[in-house]
Design a protein around this motif. Structure first.
Motif, PDB file in Angstrom:
ATOM      1  N   TYR A  60     -36.490  19.809   1.809  1.00  0.00           N
ATOM      2  CA  TYR A  60     -37.809  19.183   1.883  1.00  0.00           C
ATOM      3  C   TYR A  60     -38.874  20.137   1.344  1.00  0.00           C
ATOM      4  O   TYR A  60     -38.919  21.311   1.738  1.00  0.00           O
ATOM      5  CB  TYR A  60     -38.180  18.850   3.336  1.00  0.00           C
ATOM      6  CG  TYR A  60     -37.469  17.661   3.905  1.00  0.00           C
ATOM      7  CD1 TYR A  60     -38.044  16.393   3.831  1.00  0.00           C
ATOM      8  CD2 TYR A  60     -36.229  17.787   4.515  1.00  0.00           C
ATOM      9  CE1 TYR A  60     -37.401  15.288   4.367  1.00  0.00           C
ATOM     10  CE2 TYR A  60     -35.576  16.692   5.052  1.00  0.00           C
ATOM     11  CZ  TYR A  60     -36.167  15.441   4.972  1.00  0.00           C
ATOM     12  OH  TYR A  60     -35.526  14.345   5.500  1.00  0.00           O
ATOM     13  N   TRP A  61     -39.726  19.603   0.458  1.00  0.00           N
ATOM     14  CA  TRP A  61     -40.921  20.344   0.037  1.00  0.00           C
ATOM     15  C   TRP A  61     -41.840  20.494   1.236  1.00  0.00           C
ATOM     16  O   TRP A  61     -41.948  19.580   2.060  1.00  0.00           O
ATOM     17  CB  TRP A  61     -41.681  19.597  -1.056  1.00  0.00           C
ATOM     18  CG  TRP A  61     -40.997  19.531  -2.376  1.00  0.00           C
ATOM     19  CD1 TRP A  61     -40.523  18.409  -2.994  1.00  0.00           C
ATOM     20  CD2 TRP A  61     -40.714  20.618  -3.264  1.00  0.00           C
ATOM     21  NE1 TRP A  61     -39.959  18.741  -4.195  1.00  0.00           N
ATOM     22  CE2 TRP A  61     -40.074  20.094  -4.389  1.00  0.00           C
ATOM     23  CE3 TRP A  61     -40.948  21.994  -3.204  1.00  0.00           C
ATOM     24  CZ2 TRP A  61     -39.650  20.892  -5.444  1.00  0.00           C
ATOM     25  CZ3 TRP A  61     -40.532  22.786  -4.257  1.00  0.00           C
ATOM     26  CH2 TRP A  61     -39.901  22.240  -5.358  1.00  0.00           C
ATOM     27  N   LEU A  62     -42.519  21.625   1.322  1.00  0.00           N
ATOM     28  CA  LEU A  62     -43.536  21.844   2.348  1.00  0.00           C
ATOM     29  C   LEU A  62     -44.896  21.673   1.680  1.00  0.00           C
ATOM     30  O   LEU A  62     -45.412  22.596   1.060  1.00  0.00           O
ATOM     31  CB  LEU A  62     -43.416  23.252   2.942  1.00  0.00           C
ATOM     32  CG  LEU A  62     -42.092  23.608   3.611  1.00  0.00           C
ATOM     33  CD1 LEU A  62     -42.139  25.017   4.166  1.00  0.00           C
ATOM     34  CD2 LEU A  62     -41.746  22.611   4.704  1.00  0.00           C
ATOM     35  N   HIS A  63     -45.441  20.476   1.765  1.00  0.00           N
ATOM     36  CA  HIS A  63     -46.759  20.189   1.182  1.00  0.00           C
ATOM     37  C   HIS A  63     -47.862  20.591   2.153  1.00  0.00           C
ATOM     38  O   HIS A  63     -47.634  20.722   3.352  1.00  0.00           O
ATOM     39  CB  HIS A  63     -46.889  18.705   0.833  1.00  0.00           C
ATOM     40  CG  HIS A  63     -46.022  18.282  -0.310  1.00  0.00           C
ATOM     41  ND1 HIS A  63     -46.088  18.853  -1.558  1.00  0.00           N
ATOM     42  CD2 HIS A  63     -45.053  17.340  -0.390  1.00  0.00           C
ATOM     43  CE1 HIS A  63     -45.221  18.285  -2.365  1.00  0.00           C
ATOM     44  NE2 HIS A  63     -44.562  17.358  -1.670  1.00  0.00           N
ATOM     45  N   ASP A  64     -49.044  20.759   1.620  1.00  0.00           N
ATOM     46  CA  ASP A  64     -50.246  21.110   2.389  1.00  0.00           C
ATOM     47  C   ASP A  64     -50.194  22.534   2.935  1.00  0.00           C
ATOM     48  O   ASP A  64     -50.828  22.833   3.947  1.00  0.00           O
ATOM     49  CB  ASP A  64     -50.517  20.120   3.525  1.00  0.00           C
ATOM     50  CG  ASP A  64     -50.761  18.714   3.020  1.00  0.00           C
ATOM     51  OD1 ASP A  64     -51.180  18.563   1.851  1.00  0.00           O
ATOM     52  OD2 ASP A  64     -50.534  17.762   3.781  1.00  0.00           O
ATOM     53  N   VAL A  65     -49.433  23.402   2.269  1.00  0.00           N
ATOM     54  CA  VAL A  65     -49.416  24.817   2.599  1.00  0.00           C
ATOM     55  C   VAL A  65     -50.062  25.547   1.418  1.00  0.00           C
ATOM     56  O   VAL A  65     -49.527  25.523   0.314  1.00  0.00           O
ATOM     57  CB  VAL A  65     -47.980  25.343   2.818  1.00  0.00           C
ATOM     58  CG1 VAL A  65     -47.984  26.856   3.007  1.00  0.00           C
ATOM     59  CG2 VAL A  65     -47.326  24.645   4.001  1.00  0.00           C
ATOM     60  N   PRO A  66     -51.216  26.173   1.628  1.00  0.00           N
ATOM     61  CA  PRO A  66     -51.854  26.907   0.534  1.00  0.00           C
ATOM     62  C   PRO A  66     -50.950  28.043   0.041  1.00  0.00           C
ATOM     63  O   PRO A  66     -50.239  28.673   0.832  1.00  0.00           O
ATOM     64  CB  PRO A  66     -53.128  27.477   1.160  1.00  0.00           C
ATOM     65  CG  PRO A  66     -53.356  26.687   2.399  1.00  0.00           C
ATOM     66  CD  PRO A  66     -52.003  26.222   2.861  1.00  0.00           C
ATOM     67  N   ARG A  67     -50.981  28.288  -1.256  1.00  0.00           N
ATOM     68  CA  ARG A  67     -50.173  29.364  -1.849  1.00  0.00           C
ATOM     69  C   ARG A  67     -50.395  30.685  -1.131  1.00  0.00           C
ATOM     70  O   ARG A  67     -49.460  31.469  -0.952  1.00  0.00           O
ATOM     71  CB  ARG A  67     -50.533  29.554  -3.315  1.00  0.00           C
ATOM     72  CG  ARG A  67     -50.161  28.413  -4.181  1.00  0.00           C
ATOM     73  CD  ARG A  67     -50.605  28.689  -5.600  1.00  0.00           C
ATOM     74  NE  ARG A  67     -50.373  27.492  -6.400  1.00  0.00           N
ATOM     75  CZ  ARG A  67     -50.655  27.389  -7.669  1.00  0.00           C
ATOM     76  NH1 ARG A  67     -51.182  28.415  -8.309  1.00  0.00           N
ATOM     77  NH2 ARG A  67     -50.406  26.275  -8.310  1.00  0.00           N
ATOM     78  N   SER A  68     -51.622  30.922  -0.729  1.00  0.00           N
ATOM     79  CA  SER A  68     -51.955  32.187  -0.063  1.00  0.00           C
ATOM     80  C   SER A  68     -51.241  32.344   1.281  1.00  0.00           C
ATOM     81  O   SER A  68     -51.207  33.440   1.843  1.00  0.00           O
ATOM     82  CB  SER A  68     -53.469  32.296   0.134  1.00  0.00           C
ATOM     83  OG  SER A  68     -53.929  31.240   0.968  1.00  0.00           O
TER      84      SER A  68
END
Length: 137
Positions: free
Chosen positions: A60-68
């Motif tokens: 599963y992709w983890l969306h809504d996690v900022p790259r930082s």
């Protein structure tokens, strides 16, 4: 070798539980999106297992996690897995958030992986199981 295992459906439920429980422990809370390519049921390739067994895989992709936050997420996943009694089998080097582990007591393969575009995904793979839970006759 045993002629009995959990079923494929039970293995799928455990894989889903491992991923969803891990994601639920993270801040910021990610939105999960199934990665359809490479997930599902595969023929067990373990040479020590009899033909006919399968592995269940999910990612599963983890969306809504900022790259930082990627390294923070990796540290949180590591801490969560260790708190659950799972074993960490590999970590990324330098600034890589990659992480691998093995669940306990069932020895499922766990992973947090980084991909192009600084995206993270969680994955889990079951041990080899008989699709119906018992060896065919």
């Amino acid at each position: 070798m045993t002629d009995e295992t959990i079923t494929q459906a039970q293995a799928l439920a455990r894989v889903e539980q491992l991923i969803r429980d891990t994601a639920a422990a993270l801040a910021p809370a990610p939105q999960l999106e199934l990665i359809p390519h490479g997930t599902g049921t595969d023929i067990c390739l373990n040479p020590n297992e009899p033909a006919g067994k399968v592995n269940v895989n999910r990612a599963y992709w983890l969306h809504d996690v900022p790259r930082s936050e990627n390294l923070s997420i990796s540290r949180q996943v590591k801490a969560y897995w260790e708190a659950q009694g799972h074993v960490i089998t590999g970590t990324g080097t330098g600034k890589s958030p990659n992480l691998s582990g093995e669940s306990r007591p069932d020895r499922y393969i766990l992973g947090l992986s980084w991909s192009e575009g600084d995206k993270l995904f969680l994955e889990a793979t079951s041990t080899c199981v008989w699709p119906e839970g018992i060896a065919p006759k």
